[in-house]
Design a protein around this motif. Structure first.
Motif, short mmCIF file in Angstrom:
data_model
loop_
_atom_site.label_atom_id
_atom_site.label_comp_id
_atom_site.label_asym_id
_atom_site.label_seq_id
_atom_site.Cartn_x
_atom_site.Cartn_y
_atom_site.Cartn_z
N GLU A 81 39.51 41.76 25.28
CA GLU A 81 39.92 41.43 26.65
C GLU A 81 41.42 41.45 26.85
O GLU A 81 41.91 41.28 27.97
CB GLU A 81 39.38 40.04 27.03
CG GLU A 81 37.87 39.96 27.10
CD GLU A 81 37.30 40.91 28.13
OE1 GLU A 81 37.72 40.85 29.30
OE2 GLU A 81 36.43 41.74 27.76
N ASN A 222 40.71 39.91 33.11
CA ASN A 222 40.32 39.15 34.30
C ASN A 222 41.21 37.92 34.52
O ASN A 222 40.79 36.97 35.18
CB ASN A 222 38.85 38.74 34.21
CG ASN A 222 37.94 39.95 34.27
OD1 ASN A 222 37.98 40.73 35.21
ND2 ASN A 222 37.13 40.14 33.23
N SER A 226 40.26 33.57 31.94
CA SER A 226 39.17 34.04 31.09
C SER A 226 39.31 33.49 29.66
O SER A 226 38.30 33.29 28.98
CB SER A 226 39.10 35.57 31.08
OG SER A 226 40.30 36.14 30.66
#
Length: 460
Positions: A81, A222, A226
């Motif tokens: 991520e 995000n 997150s």
């Protein structure tokens, strides 16, 4: 069964729980409770999504090189991520012009003669004065000294005023002359003492700084929330009391009574107060400690996002934002061109800018009393003057951080030692943690959470 209560669901409190559970002895029976007054976890790390933009209401990124950061992300199996900042030119806005902060400088401090020569912010006389550093011995400055006085003494007033102060004050939210070297850039004293000049010290460690020069900061696809969500997801053993304010912590024969605003009382063996200093003061309500706790000071800031329905490409090529110096008609203290620096924050490549208004701003009191509509007008005028953009925004997000930005002045370290000693004496098995005391960066908070968990494990 023993009970551990962590008050505060910001990054420090969550990391305290993460490392506490991760390092706990197998088979040990402990009840874990984390109380947070907001309906969401994260504290000053909170992401908002609107009309294709991701906006951070507090911190907008994490310093990647802090050793605790990537270790935590690896623990959480969250590397997929990660996003890194786009690199580019940062500017100082002075005399109503944008001047590039010279490449090869750290916090505006030139690390080489080439970087010094490249500056368009200081005069030739000012550059000569910087080079006199190598001829001035250090006879009195230590890490407890003021960083402003240190830099002015060795490098001269002009470069501090025009190039270094705007950058450092932007990072540390305070007056350079009230901030210690220990709480900002302690290695500068070592460089001066070991190499005879600050610049020579930087040159000796050039490789270290060059490695960190690009891709310095991280976020997530995000937003920063997150990471908070991932931490919560990985802590199924914890009872999360959200929307629950802690009103007092009372010592008794069996440990502590933790009293919540809903009337519930939890009997705890260990308490961690991972909350702002003002909250610690209120929940302990200890007049003997108050005098020391009042020595920890806070600044204030207003941050504003403006999202536009125009392409990010209207920005100056390679630019990522600016800091405002003297002789500028802008009201803001700084601006980040967020959609340029963080591509993930603008799903359609549209322009997103963030402006900062700090309590050292001459108009701060006026700004703090303004409505959101009035603040938006001020921000739009700043965007017009700095970028020549006159369009109306499609998104506005305003956050007022009033007396919530810890300032690490010269009295900080001494006051902290006194408070920690007093807590050890009067409140065994109760620990303070968080950015009010142990470092303002997210990396420092993660590390503080890890160290706090170790202290808790030692007493369980």
């Amino acid at each position: 069964m023993k009970t551990v209560v962590v008050v505060g669901g910001g990054i420090t409190g969550l990391c305290t729980m993460h490392y506490l559970i991760r390092q706990a002895k197998e088979g040990e029976s402990v009840r874990y409770i984390l109380a947070e007054k907001n309906p969401y976890l994260g504290g000053k790390m909170h992401s908002v999504e609107e009309k294709g933009f991701i906006m951070e209401t507090g911190a907008d990124s994490i310093v990647a090189r802090h050793p605790s950061v990537l270790e935590l992300i690896s623990d959480l199996d969250f590397e997929s991520e990660l996003v890194y900042n786009e690199t580019g030119v940062s500017y100082i806005h002075t005399n109503n012009e944008l001047h590039a902060i010279p490449a090869g400088s750290t916090f505006g401090i030139p690390m080489s003669i080439e970087s010094l020569k490249a500056s368009t912010l200081i005069s030739e006389e000012g550059k000569k004065r910087v080079l006199e550093d190598s001829e001035i011995p250090n006879t009195s400055f230590t890490k407890e000294s003021s960083i402003g006085e240190f830099l002015e003494y060795f490098l001269g007033k002009e470069i501090v005023e025009k190039q270094i102060a705007p950058v450092l004050a932007g990072v540390y939210s305070g007056d350079l002359y009230q901030l210690s070297l220990a709480s900002t850039l302690p290695y500068l004293v070592d460089y001066k003492n070991e190499y005879g000049s600050i610049m020579k010290g930087f040159e000796a460690h050039r490789e270290q700084f060059e490695k960190a020069a690009n891709k310095k900061f991280i976020s997530f696809k995000n937003g920063l929330s997150s990471l908070i969500n991932r931490l919560e997801e990985m802590l199924p053993q914890v009872e999360f009391y959200k929307n629950t304010e802690t009103t007092s912590v009372l010592k008794n024969d069996n440990g502590y009574e933790v009293v919540f605003s809903n009337g519930e009382i939890i009997q705890a063996d260990v308490v961690v107060l991972a909350v702002p200093n003002t909250v610690v003061k209120n929940v302990l309500n200890d007049q003997e400690l108050d005098g020391q706790l009042e020595k920890f000071t806070n600044g204030s800031a207003i941050t504003m996002y403006l999202g536009f329905d125009i392409p990010d490409s209207v920005l100056p090529a390679d630019g990522t934002g600016f800091i405002v110096s003297h002789n500028s008609d802008l009201v803001c203290n700084a601006s980040t061109w967020t959609s340029r620096k963080w591509k993930h924050t603008s799903k359609n490549g549209q322009l997103l800018v963030r402006l900062f208004y700090k309590n050292n701003n001459p108009r701060y009191e006026e700004l703090a009393s303004m409505s959101e509509e009035e603040l938006t007008k001020v921000a739009l005028e700043d965007v017009k003057l700095s970028l020549n953009i006159e369009e109306q925004p499609v998104v506005v997000n305003i956050k007022k951080w009033i007396n919530q930005m810890p300032k690490y002045d010269i009295a900080h370290n001494e006051a902290l030692q006194v408070v920690v000693n007093e807590l050890n004496r009067k409140y065994p098995n109760l620990f303070i943690a968080g950015c009010s005391y142990f470092g303002v960066g997210i990396g420092a908070c993660i590390e503080n959470g890890k160290k706090t968990a170790k202290k808790v494990l030692e007493v369980l």
